[in-house]
Design a protein around this motif. Structure first.
Motif, PDB file in Angstrom:
ATOM      1  N   ILE A   4       1.089   9.487  -5.853  1.00 55.41           N
ATOM      2  CA  ILE A   4       1.600  10.917  -5.695  1.00 55.41           C
ATOM      3  C   ILE A   4       2.439  10.965  -6.907  1.00 55.41           C
ATOM      4  CG2 ILE A   4       3.055  12.123  -4.350  1.00 55.41           C
ATOM      5  CD1 ILE A   4       0.955  11.399  -2.610  1.00 55.41           C
ATOM      6  N   LEU A   5       3.025  10.019  -7.409  1.00 55.76           N
ATOM      7  CA  LEU A   5       3.921  10.359  -8.787  1.00 55.76           C
ATOM      8  C   LEU A   5       2.914  10.683  -9.725  1.00 55.76           C
ATOM      9  CD1 LEU A   5       6.361   7.379  -8.580  1.00 55.76           C
ATOM     10  CD2 LEU A   5       7.039   9.622  -8.555  1.00 55.76           C
ATOM     11  N   ALA A  41      -2.066  14.518 -12.713  1.00 58.90           N
ATOM     12  CA  ALA A  41      -3.096  13.614 -12.750  1.00 58.90           C
ATOM     13  C   ALA A  41      -4.535  14.059 -11.960  1.00 58.90           C
ATOM     14  CB  ALA A  41      -2.825  12.107 -12.257  1.00 58.90           C
ATOM     15  N   GLY A  42      -4.370  14.621 -10.679  1.00 59.82           N
ATOM     16  CA  GLY A  42      -5.300  15.201 -10.143  1.00 59.82           C
ATOM     17  C   GLY A  42      -5.183  15.023  -8.652  1.00 59.82           C
ATOM     18  N   ASP A  45       0.694  -1.337  -0.074  1.00 59.00           N
ATOM     19  CA  ASP A  45      -0.053   0.098   0.189  1.00 59.00           C
ATOM     20  C   ASP A  45       0.897   1.032  -0.041  1.00 59.00           C
ATOM     21  OD1 ASP A  45      -2.647  -1.377   2.101  1.00 59.00           O
ATOM     22  OD2 ASP A  45      -2.235  -1.294  -0.156  1.00 59.00           O
ATOM     23  N   GLU A  46       2.208   1.265   0.479  1.00 58.76           N
ATOM     24  CA  GLU A  46       3.192   2.007   0.359  1.00 58.76           C
ATOM     25  C   GLU A  46       3.601   2.314  -1.116  1.00 58.76           C
ATOM     26  OE1 GLU A  46       6.025   1.348   4.019  1.00 58.76           O
ATOM     27  OE2 GLU A  46       6.939   3.351   2.753  1.00 58.76           O
ATOM     28  N   HIS A  47       3.666   1.434  -1.534  1.00 60.29           N
ATOM     29  CA  HIS A  47       3.738   1.652  -3.032  1.00 60.29           C
ATOM     30  C   HIS A  47       2.662   2.148  -3.802  1.00 60.29           C
ATOM     31  CE1 HIS A  47       7.897  -0.371  -3.612  1.00 60.29           C
ATOM     32  NE2 HIS A  47       7.592  -0.827  -2.430  1.00 60.29           N
ATOM     33  N   ALA A  89       1.753  14.185   4.123  1.00 58.67           N
ATOM     34  CA  ALA A  89       3.252  14.568   4.159  1.00 58.67           C
ATOM     35  C   ALA A  89       3.745  14.614   2.709  1.00 58.67           C
ATOM     36  CB  ALA A  89       4.177  14.499   5.231  1.00 58.67           C
ATOM     37  N   LYS A  90       3.495  13.274   2.163  1.00 64.53           N
ATOM     38  CA  LYS A  90       3.964  13.031   0.917  1.00 64.53           C
ATOM     39  C   LYS A  90       3.317  13.770  -0.311  1.00 64.53           C
ATOM     40  CE  LYS A  90       5.799   8.551   2.160  1.00 64.53           C
ATOM     41  NZ  LYS A  90       6.014   6.946   2.020  1.00 64.53           N
TER      42      LYS A  90
END
Lengths: 656, 325, 254
Positions: free
Chosen positions: C47-48, C54-55, C39-41, C76-77
């Protein structure tokens, strides 16, 4: 118009131009640029100490003598400069007021016999010193000058030589022409006048005037060039030493409140006092010579760091700081061993700006994968091993009687164990031995068990200030529930931060402990008070390695040595001992990072240094990371048959 | 109630996966208990030949051009019908990139219970029981296989693929696919793994490294050891993700399965995604400082020393041994 | 575009796993939860995509212990919305129950692309992603290690064994099961996370009633048999290496 009138006018114009250019350049660097910097409260206060500092380190040239011969040479150049500044003043006055009296002499200064004698001799000493300096720079060309501006250095030496020679020639000719009333007090000048004594008066006058103009010209030109390079230290050294940071070296300043940005990524985000440091660097390279990172991979040089920062400052940050002025690789190479700051004759701080820039790198996530993982583990589990905090005191399970839980009952000594001592399989045995020794000494001590977290010293120095704050909060929360007088630890890194930074972080609201001790200090006291008695004398010949955070950072050199001698061992010092000890390479978070290409690991160089000592069979360390690094180095250098790495506690244990 | 056990065969580019044979073996064990038949469900395009050595009582072959590649959409729609029509006791899928796209969707769509990470199916007093492995291989979960129809996602390790191979081709029955135009999921192109590097699935000696290698620099130590042994370096997922080894060296669920004579697992914990691909190796030797690492359940020999210390010493001793030989 | 990332917490395997008295569950006292690694990925991949324009990224999570930290770190990310679903979660529920509840809520967000970890190590009833997709009537593809957005669809790189990748076109709206983000999950400095805790808001919504049907009932949990374990070689590095050379010789590799 007479020659004397022309002389006065030209001197006046030259003065105005030279002082104007110098003034303008100095104004730009010191006033305009420094004003862009952030406030520096650490530069003020404790005025008495500061005056003492100027006397010791500027007047007496304190740290310069750490490299003896060049230091002595510089001592004479410095004092020569001070003494002879009066002669320069005299020369200027003579030219300026030539239209009144072609041989105008300043009152007192120009006509004092003993002063003239001193000046003559200082001029000679300066010539000898500069000759030596030129020899050093051009012939010897030591490693520490690598990267420094060589042509600039040689040019300035040439200037000084010219100034001295022209002064003596000028004086000498005056003596020849009988125009010097105190000629008897200038034997050296008289000597320099001899070669010209055969010329007729007119010719001598011309030679004298040429010498004069050359003298004045070089002095004034040198003046205008002063702010442009390393010789600005002539102006900045006194304020630099006077306004130096008097905080204990082991305390980093608190980071400013998070406002979306962390650390320093542009030159004007530094404090003005740091900028003054960038202008004060003389490019002498003494820091470079003692830097373990430079010795092992030549990527980081504290000297080049300062020079690059100065370059960026002069260009008003036209280039981005990172990566164009300073690369990420350079910033990550530092072990924060403090050798550079310790060595610098002008107290330039290299580590603090570097940590400031690391804070920026951390905020951008610009670090290698291994460091990122270590920080993630520290954040989640409070230790860099990625093991559950519930297992922190597993090492203590086999210690009998059970070690007191300081969270539950009052103790006299709170033993802050530390990460490596708790989790590292190669170190836990030493931790258990330490517990046994404490018990033998009848110490009333306890540990925080699962309440303890990494002390945060190296987390802070890696630049993860936020994580440091979290670790400190957790440790203080655990400690505030406990009841103890003194903290003792086997880890110099923890020792450093607990002693200097925890009280600062707790805002002085909570009185942490009466004192913080490294176990070597505690053992020393226990031995001298008789609480720890040895039953036998070990007859080993050993050498001792001063840990960076115990020695250089905190000045604890004698206690561990007394302990070693008390066990009956014979101590032989390595060439680099005390505050010159070579860092093992693990500090500053380096032990959590990828190694990269290395020419020679500092730990291996250190083991070789020890192995070269005749008769020494044991390498004694007093820090768990040192033990880890040096035991590895013994293996990788194939020195297993030659040296054994032992912790101080092992000697004590054996001698009991 | 249909006592049959269905197996959804997984195939890629003309090859049936080893796991499919494992599933057939599992299906046989289950069918023996229920008294039903083993039916292999094969969706393909010009792919009847793949059915020839499936150890099933019957192969239900469904032909459609859309099955030339694997599309989750196409498989979902087709299998939905098959299961609805037949309602077998259990349908086995691979717990893989193919089965994973389909089984859980069907479970929700058809309201059928689903067991995943399943290693074995066995009979116990007339009821079928499953044993699954979870939590990185550290935990086994056992329970009754829910009914009347259960979907099961299987992982390798419980049965040998040999048990799923048939000597004689099974009976082939053809089924029809539903309308498969307007698929939401279509394969546009394949990206091949880098060519020119070694093929770890064909190597006899493998020096495999995991997280314990800690950083890129230490990979060199493994290379030297591999060279001394006459083998190559392979790695588990974390090592490839970090870029320390090329993707062609990945051993595991998303990488290659290996059948080495010697598989030296260094600093590998033994998570199922990795171990499912090494089980066929003749001898596995594992070095890991964690005594509870699941890899030790698979290895013949193990040691708890530091791999960074061991590799150079072992390489030297191997070279010495070879020098004398 | 609305990028939704459903996340869940799983047992932290660093801690010892203890089976409780009933023999069929993990002892909640010994249990510590952490964010599912995949899920971190998924968060990183979202985010990428956001950074490419993208939105909005919305994280949706069940209100389990320690979930707040995972949510704030995601913010924060760069995540835009943090949503917590409150309910009778206990120490975790199966994916069938989670999927029903999440789908119920997520459909109110008008999702276009949903990214979630392709699996979690404690999955016993299949993964979350495909079940979510079915409830929401969306396409699903798993084992994705690269996502590119195009008009009305995505190009997803689906991993197959042997290092083979199939570039797959998926019509939007869709659910993707992420195996690896295109870059390793980024580091967020703790100062930033702490500052985010002060500024970010976690919106809470009540979860619908939990229905756990669809997952098997575990009768017994046990640790893998110790019987088949490896013969452990004793001694230091030198001793082990010597013994290994002997073993290799016996086995015919040397």
């Amino acid at each position: 118009m007479s020659y004397d009138l022309i002389k006065s006018i030209v001197v006046l114009i030259a003065l105005l131009v030279a002082f104007g250019v110098f003034g303008w350049r100095a104004y730009q660097s010191l006033w305009v640029n420094l004003r862009r910097g952030k406030p520096s409260p650490e530069a003020f206060g404790q005025w008495g100490e500061r005056v003492k500092g100027v006397l010791t380190y500027v007047a007496a040239q304190g740290r310069l003598f750490r490299v003896l011969i060049p230091g002595t040479a510089h001592f004479f150049i410095f004092w020569g400069f001070l003494f002879l500044s009066l002669t320069i003043l005299q020369a200027i006055a003579e030219g300026l007021f030539a239209f009144i009296d072609p041989h105008f002499k300043l009152p007192i200064v120009g006509e004092l016999g003993p002063l003239a004698l001193a000046q003559d001799f200082f001029a000679l000493f300066v010539i000898i010193a500069v000759t030596y300096a030129l020899y050093l720079r051009l012939v010897v060309n030591p490693e520490r000058y690598k990267g420094s501006h060589k042509s600039q250095g040689v040019m300035v030496l040439a200037f000084i030589m010219t100034i001295m020679l022209t002064l003596l020639v000028f004086n000498g000719i005056l003596i020849n022409l009988g125009k010097d009333s105190i000629a008897a007090w200038r034997p050296i000048s008289a000597l320099f006048g001899l070669p010209f004594a055969g010329l007729d008066k007119g010719a001598q006058f011309v030679v004298g005037e040429i010498a004069y103009w050359l003298h004045l010209g070089v002095v004034l030109f040198f003046l205008t060039e002063l702010p442009e390079g390393k010789h600005f230290h002539i102006v900045t050294s006194v304020p630099a030493v006077f306004l130096r940071d008097l905080d204990p070296p082991g305390r980093l300043p608190k980071a400013p409140e998070f406002d979306g940005k962390l650390g320093v990524s542009a030159i004007n985000q530094f404090r003005w006092r740091q900028m003054l440091d960038f202008y004060t660097c003389t490019e002498c390279g003494r820091c470079q010579d003692v830097c373990p990172a430079y010795a092992s991979a030549q990527i980081l040089s504290p000297k080049l760091l300062m020079m690059n920062l100065r370059e960026n400052l002069t260009r008003r940050g036209a280039q981005p700081l990172i990566p164009d002025t300073i690369s990420e690789q350079v910033l990550w190479s530092c072990t924060t061993c403090y050798a550079c700051d310790q060595e610098c004759p002008l107290f330039i701080q290299h580590i603090k700006p570097l940590v400031d820039m690391r804070r920026y790198l951390v905020s951008e996530g610009k670090m290698d994968a291994q460091l990122q993982e270590a920080l993630a583990k520290l954040g989640r589990y409070g230790n860099s091993f990625g093991q559950s905090e519930r297992n922190r005191a597993k090492w203590a399970a086999t210690v009998q009687p059970k070690i007191k839980d300081a969270r539950k009952e009052p103790v006299e000594y709170l033993w802050f164990v530390g990460d490596y001592a708790s989790y590292s399989p190669s170190v836990v045995d030493l931790t258990r031995q330490t517990a046994q020794v404490f018990q033998r000494a009848g110490l009333d001590f306890g540990i925080l068990y699962e309440g303890e977290r990494n002390s945060g010293n190296d987390v802070r120095r890696v630049g993860e200030e936020g994580l440091f704050e979290v670790l400190v909060e957790k440790n203080i929360a655990a400690m505030s529930k406990a009841n103890f007088k003194t903290i003792v630890t086997t880890d110099p890194h923890s020792y450093n931060t607990l002693k200097h930074e925890y009280p600062q972080m707790a805002n002085g609201e909570w009185r942490m402990a009466d004192s913080v001790l490294h176990y070597a200090e505690l053992l020393d006291t226990l031995i001298t008070s008789g609480k720890l008695k040895f039953s036998k004398k070990l007859n080993y010949t050993v050498t001792y390695h001063d840990p960076c955070y115990l020695g250089r950072y905190n000045g604890v050199y004698a206690a561990p040595r007394r302990v070693i001698e008390a066990t009956g061992c014979k101590l032989v010092e390595m060439p680099r001992n005390g505050d010159r000890a070579l860092c093992c390479g693990a500090g500053g978070g380096r032990i959590w990072m990828e190694e990269g290409t290395v020419k020679e690991r500092p730990s291996e160089a250190r083991i070789r240094e020890a192995a070269a000592l005749d008769g020494v069979s044991i390498f004694v360390a007093a820090c768990p990371k040192d033990i880890t690094m040096f035991r590895d180095a013994v293996k990788t250098t194939g020195s297993e048959a030659r040296l054994v790495v032992k912790d101080l506690i092992e000697l004590v244990s054996e001698a009991l | 109630m249909n006592p049959d056990i269905f197996v959804v065969v997984e195939h890629l580019r003309g090859q049936v996966s080893d796991l499919s044979y494992v599933m057939l073996a599992a299906a046989r064990a289950a069918a023996n208990a229920t008294g039903g038949k083993v039916v292999a469900v094969l969706l393909g395009h010009d792919a009847e030949a793949l059915a020839r050595d499936l150890a099933a009582d019957r192969v239900l072959y469904i032909e459609h051009a859309a099955f030339a590649d694997f599309s989750s959409d196409a498989y979902q729609r087709t299998l939905e019908n098959v299961i609805k029509e037949q309602s077998p006791r259990a349908v086995l899928f691979g717990d893989t990139t193919m089965g994973g796209d389909v089984a859980a969707w069907l479970s929700t769509h058809l309201n059928l219970p689903l067991v995943s990470a399943c290693r074995t199916l066995r009979a116990d007093a007339g009821a079928l029981k499953f044993v699954s492995q979870i939590c990185g291989g550290k935990m086994m979960a056992e329970g009754d296989l829910p009914g009347p129809t259960a979907l099961v996602m299987m992982v390798p390790g419980g049965y040998k693929p040999d048990q799923g191979h048939a000597a004689q081709p099974p009976e082939l029955v053809r089924g029809t696919a539903p309308a498969l135009d307007d698929l939401r999921v279509t394969v546009k192109e394949y990206i091949e793994p880098a060519v020119g590097d070694v093929d770890v699935s064909k190597e006899q000696v493998l020096v495999a490294i995991g997280r314990g290698i800690q950083n890129q620099d230490n990979v060199e130590l493994a290379e030297e050891l591999a060279k001394a042994l006459g083998g190559v370096v392979a790695g588990s997922r974390p090592v490839i993700d970090q870029g320390w080894l090329a993707p062609t060296r990945l051993v595991g669920k998303s990488g290659k399965a290996v059948k080495a004579k010697l598989y030296l697992a260094l600093g590998i914990s033994g998570a199922p995604e990795h171990t499912e691909a090494i089980g066929d190796s003749e001898m596995i030797v594992a070095i890991n400082t964690d005594p509870a690492a699941p890899i030790f359940d698979l290895a013949k020999f193990g040691a708890q020393v530091d791999i960074l210390d061991l590799m150079p010493v072992l390489a030297e001793k191997v070279q010495q041994a070879k020098g004398l030989a | 575009m609305n990028l939704i990332v459903p996340i869940k917490m799983v047992p932290d395997l660093v801690e010892e796993l203890v089976i409780d008295a009933s023999g069929a569950q993990l002892d909640p006292e010994a249990l510590r939860l952490k964010l599912n690694e995949l899920d971190e990925h998924a968060i990183e991949q979202a985010i990428l995509l956001k950074e490419k324009g993208a939105g909005q990224v919305t994280i949706v999570a069940p209100d389990l212990p320690d979930i707040d930290d995972a949510l704030f770190t995601a913010a924060a990310k760069g995540a835009d919305r943090l949503i917590k679903l409150t309910g009778n979660w206990g120490n975790g529920v199966n994916n069938h129950a989670l999927a029903r509840v999440m789908a119920n809520f997520i459909k109110t967000l008008r999702p276009e692309l949903i990214l979630t970890g392709v699996q979690a190590h404690n999955d016993l009833d299949g993964a979350l992603g495909p079940q979510l997709a079915e409830h929401l009537g969306m396409a699903y593809v798993g084992y994705i290690s690269g996502v590119t957005l195009a008009n009305g669809h995505v190009r997803a790189r689906k991993e197959f064994p042997g290092g083979l990748i199939a570039e797959t076109q998926v019509q939007l709206p869709a659910v993707l099961g992420i195996q690896a983000a295109e870059k390793p999950p980024r580091y967020v400095p703790i100062s930033k996370v702490r500052a985010t805790i002060k500024t970010a808001q976690i919106e809470t919504f009540p979860a619908a009633e939990l229905e756990t049907a669809g997952a098997p009932l575990v009768v017994r949990l046990f640790q893998p048999e110790a019987g088949a374990r490896a013969t452990m070689l004793e001694g230091d590095v030198d001793a082990v290496a010597t013994r290994l050379v002997e073993i290799f010789k016996e086995h015919g590799v040397l």
